[in-house]
Motif scaffolding. Structure first.
Motif, PDB file in Angstrom:
ATOM      1  N   GLY A 161      42.204  41.884  37.860  1.00  0.00           N
ATOM      2  CA  GLY A 161      42.509  40.661  37.342  1.00  0.00           C
ATOM      3  C   GLY A 161      42.033  40.512  35.731  1.00  0.00           C
ATOM      4  N   TYR A 191      32.825  34.118  41.108  1.00  0.00           N
ATOM      5  CA  TYR A 191      32.765  34.135  39.929  1.00  0.00           C
ATOM      6  C   TYR A 191      33.202  35.485  39.498  1.00  0.00           C
ATOM      7  CZ  TYR A 191      28.583  36.208  42.345  1.00  0.00           C
ATOM      8  OH  TYR A 191      27.975  36.720  43.003  1.00  0.00           O
ATOM      9  N   ALA A 219      30.566  45.773  42.958  1.00  0.00           N
ATOM     10  CA  ALA A 219      29.799  46.517  44.059  1.00  0.00           C
ATOM     11  C   ALA A 219      30.233  48.173  44.399  1.00  0.00           C
ATOM     12  CB  ALA A 219      29.794  45.724  45.480  1.00  0.00           C
ATOM     13  N   CYS A 220      30.396  48.669  43.016  1.00  0.00           N
ATOM     14  CA  CYS A 220      31.112  50.146  43.525  1.00  0.00           C
ATOM     15  C   CYS A 220      30.201  50.972  42.427  1.00  0.00           C
ATOM     16  CB  CYS A 220      32.520  50.027  42.957  1.00  0.00           C
ATOM     17  SG  CYS A 220      32.724  49.757  41.519  1.00  0.00           S
ATOM     18  N   ASN A 221      30.786  52.303  42.613  1.00  0.00           N
ATOM     19  CA  ASN A 221      30.005  53.358  41.597  1.00  0.00           C
ATOM     20  C   ASN A 221      30.474  53.240  40.222  1.00  0.00           C
ATOM     21  OD1 ASN A 221      30.242  54.102  44.505  1.00  0.00           O
ATOM     22  ND2 ASN A 221      29.284  56.161  43.774  1.00  0.00           N
ATOM     23  N   GLY A 236      32.730  54.940  38.939  1.00  0.00           N
ATOM     24  CA  GLY A 236      33.189  56.520  38.275  1.00  0.00           C
ATOM     25  C   GLY A 236      34.328  56.724  37.924  1.00  0.00           C
ATOM     26  N   GLU A 275      38.997  28.314  44.115  1.00  0.00           N
ATOM     27  CA  GLU A 275      39.835  29.074  45.024  1.00  0.00           C
ATOM     28  C   GLU A 275      41.197  28.684  45.466  1.00  0.00           C
ATOM     29  OE1 GLU A 275      39.244  30.902  49.754  1.00  0.00           O
ATOM     30  OE2 GLU A 275      37.893  29.247  49.085  1.00  0.00           O
ATOM     31  N   VAL A 276      42.172  29.587  45.081  1.00  0.00           N
ATOM     32  CA  VAL A 276      43.653  29.364  45.402  1.00  0.00           C
ATOM     33  C   VAL A 276      43.957  29.317  47.023  1.00  0.00           C
ATOM     34  CG1 VAL A 276      45.883  30.518  45.201  1.00  0.00           C
ATOM     35  CG2 VAL A 276      44.258  30.382  43.089  1.00  0.00           C
ATOM     36  N   SER A 318      45.648  39.306  41.823  1.00  0.00           N
ATOM     37  CA  SER A 318      44.792  40.377  42.145  1.00  0.00           C
ATOM     38  C   SER A 318      43.623  40.024  42.610  1.00  0.00           C
ATOM     39  CB  SER A 318      44.727  40.834  40.435  1.00  0.00           C
ATOM     40  OG  SER A 318      44.262  39.723  39.624  1.00  0.00           O
ATOM     41  N   GLY A 325      32.659  49.995  51.793  1.00  0.00           N
ATOM     42  CA  GLY A 325      32.165  51.302  51.278  1.00  0.00           C
ATOM     43  C   GLY A 325      30.676  50.910  50.915  1.00  0.00           C
ATOM     44  N   VAL A 331      26.975  52.146  49.068  1.00  0.00           N
ATOM     45  CA  VAL A 331      26.241  53.125  48.083  1.00  0.00           C
ATOM     46  C   VAL A 331      24.817  52.962  48.174  1.00  0.00           C
ATOM     47  CG1 VAL A 331      26.227  53.639  45.769  1.00  0.00           C
ATOM     48  CG2 VAL A 331      28.468  52.946  46.757  1.00  0.00           C
ATOM     49  N   GLY A 346      30.494  47.129  48.889  1.00  0.00           N
ATOM     50  CA  GLY A 346      31.629  46.737  48.323  1.00  0.00           C
ATOM     51  C   GLY A 346      32.903  46.845  49.479  1.00  0.00           C
ATOM     52  N   PRO A 363      40.095  46.962  48.138  1.00  0.00           N
ATOM     53  CA  PRO A 363      41.643  46.861  48.610  1.00  0.00           C
ATOM     54  C   PRO A 363      42.207  47.952  49.052  1.00  0.00           C
ATOM     55  CG  PRO A 363      41.294  46.292  46.084  1.00  0.00           C
ATOM     56  CD  PRO A 363      40.076  47.173  46.774  1.00  0.00           C
ATOM     57  N   MET A 387      40.038  53.689  43.519  1.00  0.00           N
ATOM     58  CA  MET A 387      40.460  54.080  42.183  1.00  0.00           C
ATOM     59  C   MET A 387      40.602  52.942  41.268  1.00  0.00           C
ATOM     60  SD  MET A 387      43.667  56.520  43.257  1.00  0.00           S
ATOM     61  CE  MET A 387      44.381  55.673  44.143  1.00  0.00           C
TER      62      MET A 387
HETATM   63  C1  LIG Z   1      31.470  51.706  47.471  1.00  0.00           C
HETATM   64  C2  LIG Z   1      32.686  51.608  46.574  1.00  0.00           C
HETATM   65  C3  LIG Z   1      32.571  52.551  45.342  1.00  0.00           C
HETATM   66  C4  LIG Z   1      33.690  52.564  44.546  1.00  0.00           C
HETATM   67  N1  LIG Z   1      33.809  53.519  43.626  1.00  0.00           N
HETATM   68  C5  LIG Z   1      34.717  53.657  42.636  1.00  0.00           C
HETATM   69  C6  LIG Z   1      34.889  54.703  41.837  1.00  0.00           C
HETATM   70  O1  LIG Z   1      33.835  55.374  41.722  1.00  0.00           O
HETATM   71  N2  LIG Z   1      35.747  54.852  40.693  1.00  0.00           N
HETATM   72  C7  LIG Z   1      36.760  53.995  41.129  1.00  0.00           C
HETATM   73  O2  LIG Z   1      37.544  53.860  40.301  1.00  0.00           O
HETATM   74  N3  LIG Z   1      36.915  52.943  41.974  1.00  0.00           N
HETATM   75  C8  LIG Z   1      35.829  52.885  42.902  1.00  0.00           C
HETATM   76  N4  LIG Z   1      35.912  51.740  43.813  1.00  0.00           N
HETATM   77  C9  LIG Z   1      37.010  50.965  44.048  1.00  0.00           C
HETATM   78  C10 LIG Z   1      37.076  49.639  43.079  1.00  0.00           C
HETATM   79  O3  LIG Z   1      35.675  49.308  43.305  1.00  0.00           O
HETATM   80  C11 LIG Z   1      38.342  48.716  43.481  1.00  0.00           C
HETATM   81  O4  LIG Z   1      39.352  49.290  43.342  1.00  0.00           O
HETATM   82  C12 LIG Z   1      38.241  47.532  42.275  1.00  0.00           C
HETATM   83  O5  LIG Z   1      37.044  47.164  42.104  1.00  0.00           O
HETATM   84  C13 LIG Z   1      39.160  46.666  42.990  1.00  0.00           C
HETATM   85  O6  LIG Z   1      39.280  45.786  41.826  1.00  0.00           O
HETATM   86  P1  LIG Z   1      40.154  44.319  42.072  1.00  0.00           P
HETATM   87  O7  LIG Z   1      40.077  43.572  40.864  1.00  0.00           O
HETATM   88  O8  LIG Z   1      41.346  44.629  42.820  1.00  0.00           O
HETATM   89  O9  LIG Z   1      39.229  43.604  43.422  1.00  0.00           O
HETATM   90  P2  LIG Z   1      37.912  42.857  43.448  1.00  0.00           P
HETATM   91  O10 LIG Z   1      36.912  43.430  42.518  1.00  0.00           O
HETATM   92  O11 LIG Z   1      37.555  42.725  44.930  1.00  0.00           O
HETATM   93  O12 LIG Z   1      38.075  41.172  42.794  1.00  0.00           O
HETATM   94  C14 LIG Z   1      38.847  40.445  43.499  1.00  0.00           C
HETATM   95  C15 LIG Z   1      38.463  39.009  43.082  1.00  0.00           C
HETATM   96  O13 LIG Z   1      39.462  38.093  43.713  1.00  0.00           O
HETATM   97  C16 LIG Z   1      38.567  36.795  43.947  1.00  0.00           C
HETATM   98  N5  LIG Z   1      39.256  36.131  45.094  1.00  0.00           N
HETATM   99  C17 LIG Z   1      39.779  36.647  46.291  1.00  0.00           C
HETATM  100  N6  LIG Z   1      40.392  35.817  46.840  1.00  0.00           N
HETATM  101  C18 LIG Z   1      40.594  34.461  46.002  1.00  0.00           C
HETATM  102  C19 LIG Z   1      41.413  33.469  45.874  1.00  0.00           C
HETATM  103  N7  LIG Z   1      42.123  32.821  47.176  1.00  0.00           N
HETATM  104  N8  LIG Z   1      41.325  32.664  44.906  1.00  0.00           N
HETATM  105  C20 LIG Z   1      40.698  33.127  43.799  1.00  0.00           C
HETATM  106  N9  LIG Z   1      39.978  34.037  43.674  1.00  0.00           N
HETATM  107  C21 LIG Z   1      39.871  34.917  44.917  1.00  0.00           C
HETATM  108  C22 LIG Z   1      37.354  37.442  44.545  1.00  0.00           C
HETATM  109  O14 LIG Z   1      36.234  36.289  44.491  1.00  0.00           O
HETATM  110  C23 LIG Z   1      37.127  38.564  43.569  1.00  0.00           C
HETATM  111  O15 LIG Z   1      36.113  38.390  42.361  1.00  0.00           O
HETATM  112  C24 LIG Z   1      34.606  51.658  44.802  1.00  0.00           C
HETATM  113  C25 LIG Z   1      34.711  50.574  45.594  1.00  0.00           C
HETATM  114  C26 LIG Z   1      33.646  50.678  46.606  1.00  0.00           C
HETATM  115  C27 LIG Z   1      33.520  49.542  47.452  1.00  0.00           C
END
Ligand SMILES: Cc1cc2nc3c(=O)[nH]c(=O)nc-3n(C[C@H](O)[C@H](O)[C@H](O)COP(=O)(O)OP(=O)(O)OC[C@H]3O[C@@H](n4cnc5c(N)ncnc54)[C@H](O)[C@@H]3O)c2cc1C
Length: 370
Positions: A27, A48, A56-58, A60, A185-186, A215, A238, A240, A323, A326, A352
């Motif tokens: 996002g 936030y 909460a990820c690596n 990488g 929160e939506v 997102s 996942g 760590v 963490g 998705p 990823m």
């Molecule tokens: C243990 C672990 C290790 C990983 N290691 C790697 C790595 O080494 N390399 C890599 O490329 N990727 C890694 N990943 C994957 C990566 O962390 C995720 O793909 C990425 O962070 C996803 O980002 P996002 O913005 O889609 O989701 P998120 O970071 O989950 O963000 C979603 C946000 O939406 C908000 N939200 C949810 N619902 C609502 C709503 N209704 N209204 C308003 N807000 C809302 C949440 O509060 C949150 O802040 C790892 C993941 C984990 C768990």
């Protein structure tokens, strides 16, 4: 001001060109590239920024192990990372000069790595197979478990602190007159016929925009459900482990050859932060949402890592974190939902999302603006 939107009576608080739901790395990237295109952006999060998987990820960064378009997209994203700190004028903690090493323990895994190496070469990217003895000279302290492996140098593999990327994007969004709204929160997407109108929270407060980008990490699925839509996005927990600072520099990312394959509950991943702590992973549990890891899982992750790299026994584990990725079997979904004009989704990046974030943000902003 109060408006009837569909069957709902809502109070319209503000209007934007684009509303982005979820301030994870995806996002934040979509908001930045959209604001850069001159669009008036609002980014809302139910908690936030970085409170989901991104915090909460690596962290990488790698292209190795991906194939076809995804390999190209990962490469493009890693190129964007190279200039990001300068572009955002923000102190991003990033390292892109690590050696990427993937370790095989069976002939089947060797065959799998050979395919990945060939795929990289087809795209003109650095990667090669290496023997067991080469692995031992590259990684002092490696056990006898790996029978061979693959390495990739390339000046792109490494890691990034995702908090610094997200806050860097948000800082720039604000400078480009965008709005960041935490604790919002939506609970519903407002529509009029087949067109999106905005989003609404529990207090029936609405933000209006002709474009809404969902997102929200694994919770994207819930918002889509409210419109009777599905994209097969599922939670994938996942875990760590974090060690105290190691008194040596690893300068490599060590991964098991089975890393990331669905069905592998625990697979090897060892990385070192700029401060020296080792991040040891990781696990995959599709459908699991509980944030507290159980001790059995922690022990399996630690023992698996020790079986590859016994030197880990010299440092203490100081904490573990969880963490929820998705997960989408088909890979990330980026684009407009055909059922509703103006409704975009950028989610399902699985393991990823950090690697693919800059490319995702740029691609989605292009789609919105076109
Ligand atoms: C243990 C672990 C290790 C990983 N290691 C790697 C790595 O080494 N390399 C890599 O490329 N990727 C890694 N990943 C994957 C990566 O962390 C995720 O793909 C990425 O962070 C996803 O980002 P996002 O913005 O889609 O989701 P998120 O970071 O989950 O963000 C979603 C946000 O939406 C908000 N939200 C949810 N619902 C609502 C709503 N209704 N209204 C308003 N807000 C809302 C949440 O509060 C949150 O802040 C790892 C993941 C984990 C768990």
């Amino acid at each position: 001001m109060s408006y009837i939107s569909g069957a709902r009576k809502v109070r319209v608080m503000a209007r934007y060109d684009v509303i982005v739901v979820g301030a994870g790395i995806i996002g934040a990237a979509v908001s930045y590239y959209s604001a850069k295109k001159g669009l008036k952006v609002a980014l809302v999060d139910k908690k936030y920024p970085a409170s989901g998987a991104s915090g909460a990820c690596n962290g990488g960064l790698s292209y190795f192990g991906k194939s076809g378009k995804l390999l190209q997209d990962a490469y493009d994203s890693l190129i964007l990372y190279r200039e990001l700190a300068k572009e955002l004028d923000y102190p991003i903690e990033i390292c892109q000069d690590e050696l990427f090493v993937q370790l095989a323990t069976t002939e089947e895994e060797i065959a799998e790595l050979e395919k990945n190496v060939e795929e990289c070469k087809r795209f003109g990217l650095d990667a090669e197979m290496v023997s067991k003895s080469t692995l031992h000279s590259l990684i002092p302290g490696l056990s006898n478990k790996p029978i061979g492996g693959a390495i990739a140098q390339g000046g792109l593999h490494g890691f990034v602190n995702p908090f610094t990327v997200i806050y860097g994007y948000l800082d720039k969004v604000k400078k480009l007159e965008g709005t960041i709204i935490p604790n919002w929160e939506v609970v519903g997407i407002l529509t009029s016929g087949r067109k999106v109108k905005g989003v609404v929270n529990k207090k029936e407060e609405a933000l209006y925009a002709p474009v809404v980008v969902i997102s929200s990490g694994f919770e994207t699925a819930y918002l889509l459900q409210s419109l009777n839509l599905t994209l097969n996005i599922m939670p994938n927990r996942g875990v760590v482990l974090v060690t105290e600072k190691a008194p040596w520099k690893l300068k490599k990312k060590l991964m098991g050859a089975n890393f990331g394959s669905t069905g592998q509950n625990v697979s090897l991943c060892i990385e070192q932060t700029l401060e020296g702590n080792l991040l040891i992973g990781s696990s995959q549990e599709i459908g699991v949402l509980i944030r507290e890891p159980n001790i059995d899982l922690i022990a399996r992750i630690a023992n698996n890592a020790l079986s590859f790299y016994p030197s880990l026994g010299k440092v203490n584990i100081i904490r573990a974190f969880t963490g929820v990725r998705p997960h989408r079997e088909e890979g990330p979904f980026l684009g407009e939902i055909k059922e509703y004009e103006g409704l975009f989704v950028a989610s399902g990046h699985g393991g990823m999302g950090i690697t693919l974030a800059p490319w995702t943000g740029r691609t989605v902003a292009l789609m919105i603006a076109s």
